[in-house]
Design a protein around this motif. Sequence first.
Motif, PDB file in Angstrom:
ATOM      1  N   LEU A 278       0.828  -1.204   0.000  1.00 51.32           N
ATOM      2  CA  LEU A 278       0.000   0.000   0.000  1.00 51.32           C
ATOM      3  C   LEU A 278       0.867   1.261   0.000  1.00 51.32           C
ATOM      4  N   ARG A 279       1.950   1.223   0.749  1.00 52.47           N
ATOM      5  CA  ARG A 279       2.861   2.376   0.794  1.00 52.47           C
ATOM      6  C   ARG A 279       3.445   2.649  -0.585  1.00 52.47           C
ATOM      7  N   ARG A 280       3.890   1.584  -1.268  1.00 50.40           N
ATOM      8  CA  ARG A 280       4.441   1.754  -2.623  1.00 50.40           C
ATOM      9  C   ARG A 280       3.382   2.286  -3.581  1.00 50.40           C
ATOM     10  N   GLN A 281       2.179   1.770  -3.456  1.00 46.47           N
ATOM     11  CA  GLN A 281       1.111   2.222  -4.345  1.00 46.47           C
ATOM     12  C   GLN A 281       0.768   3.689  -4.071  1.00 46.47           C
ATOM     13  N   ALA A 282       0.772   4.093  -2.816  1.00 45.80           N
ATOM     14  CA  ALA A 282       0.502   5.492  -2.473  1.00 45.80           C
ATOM     15  C   ALA A 282       1.608   6.413  -2.980  1.00 45.80           C
ATOM     16  N   GLU A 283       2.841   5.930  -2.990  1.00 43.61           N
ATOM     17  CA  GLU A 283       3.949   6.721  -3.529  1.00 43.61           C
ATOM     18  C   GLU A 283       3.810   6.902  -5.037  1.00 43.61           C
ATOM     19  N   ASP A 284       3.282   5.882  -5.716  1.00 53.11           N
ATOM     20  CA  ASP A 284       3.110   5.938  -7.168  1.00 53.11           C
ATOM     21  C   ASP A 284       1.866   6.730  -7.586  1.00 53.11           C
ATOM     22  N   ASP A 285       0.868   6.762  -6.721  1.00 55.20           N
ATOM     23  CA  ASP A 285      -0.396   7.440  -7.041  1.00 55.20           C
ATOM     24  C   ASP A 285      -0.827   8.259  -5.831  1.00 55.20           C
ATOM     25  N   MET A 286      -0.621   9.563  -5.906  1.00 54.28           N
ATOM     26  CA  MET A 286      -0.890  10.430  -4.766  1.00 54.28           C
ATOM     27  C   MET A 286      -2.368  10.511  -4.403  1.00 54.28           C
ATOM     28  N   LEU A 287      -3.247  10.004  -5.237  1.00 50.96           N
ATOM     29  CA  LEU A 287      -4.673  10.012  -4.922  1.00 50.96           C
ATOM     30  C   LEU A 287      -5.061   8.871  -3.982  1.00 50.96           C
ATOM     31  N   MET A 288      -4.183   7.900  -3.831  1.00 49.58           N
ATOM     32  CA  MET A 288      -4.462   6.780  -2.938  1.00 49.58           C
ATOM     33  C   MET A 288      -4.244   7.214  -1.483  1.00 49.58           C
ATOM     34  N   ASP A 289      -5.213   6.906  -0.627  1.00 48.46           N
ATOM     35  CA  ASP A 289      -5.133   7.261   0.787  1.00 48.46           C
ATOM     36  C   ASP A 289      -5.439   6.020   1.619  1.00 48.46           C
ATOM     37  N   PHE A 290      -4.406   5.454   2.193  1.00 48.98           N
ATOM     38  CA  PHE A 290      -4.550   4.253   3.001  1.00 48.98           C
ATOM     39  C   PHE A 290      -4.395   4.554   4.490  1.00 48.98           C
ATOM     40  N   GLY A 291      -4.572   5.809   4.862  1.00 46.12           N
ATOM     41  CA  GLY A 291      -4.390   6.237   6.246  1.00 46.12           C
ATOM     42  C   GLY A 291      -5.220   5.447   7.233  1.00 46.12           C
ATOM     43  N   ALA A 292      -6.435   5.089   6.876  1.00 47.12           N
ATOM     44  CA  ALA A 292      -7.291   4.337   7.795  1.00 47.12           C
ATOM     45  C   ALA A 292      -6.692   2.971   8.118  1.00 47.12           C
ATOM     46  N   ILE A 293      -6.030   2.374   7.149  1.00 45.28           N
ATOM     47  CA  ILE A 293      -5.402   1.066   7.378  1.00 45.28           C
ATOM     48  C   ILE A 293      -4.145   1.227   8.215  1.00 45.28           C
ATOM     49  N   TYR A 294      -3.384   2.280   7.942  1.00 52.58           N
ATOM     50  CA  TYR A 294      -2.166   2.507   8.716  1.00 52.58           C
ATOM     51  C   TYR A 294      -2.488   2.714  10.194  1.00 52.58           C
ATOM     52  N   ARG A 295      -3.664   3.253  10.493  1.00 52.87           N
ATOM     53  CA  ARG A 295      -4.035   3.537  11.875  1.00 52.87           C
ATOM     54  C   ARG A 295      -4.680   2.346  12.579  1.00 52.87           C
ATOM     55  N   MET A 296      -4.924   1.249  11.895  1.00 54.50           N
ATOM     56  CA  MET A 296      -5.572   0.083  12.534  1.00 54.50           C
ATOM     57  C   MET A 296      -4.616  -0.627  13.464  1.00 54.50           C
TER      58      MET A 296
END
Length: 100
Positions: free
Chosen positions: A82-100
């Motif tokens: 998810l981190r790599r995908q967020a780095e490649d596409d700034m529209l991706m927001d996985f913050g909710a998963i990072y906080r679980m």
Amino acid sequence: MHLVSKAHHWQASRFRPSLLASENSNRMPSLKETIAALAAHQRLKSVQTKQLSDLGPDQVAELKTVWSGLPDPERMNLIATLRRQAEDDMLMDFGAIYRM
């Protein structure tokens, strides 16, 4: 008149399978399908990980039921993906998963 109707039917049926095949192959998986794949310990495709972006509270609750049952290495691998995908596409927001 009858021949025209048959010709039209033949042409329509001739092209229908390829259209359906392309529709199915380009279909976005649902969040439920993505969560089911996680529960089955399947490696997610990038089209599936996109479903994990911008999750709302109800969606996070749904994911948490599976998340806690995943082995630590699987969770860490998914977070890295998810981190790599967020780095490649700034529209991706996985913050909710990072906080679980």
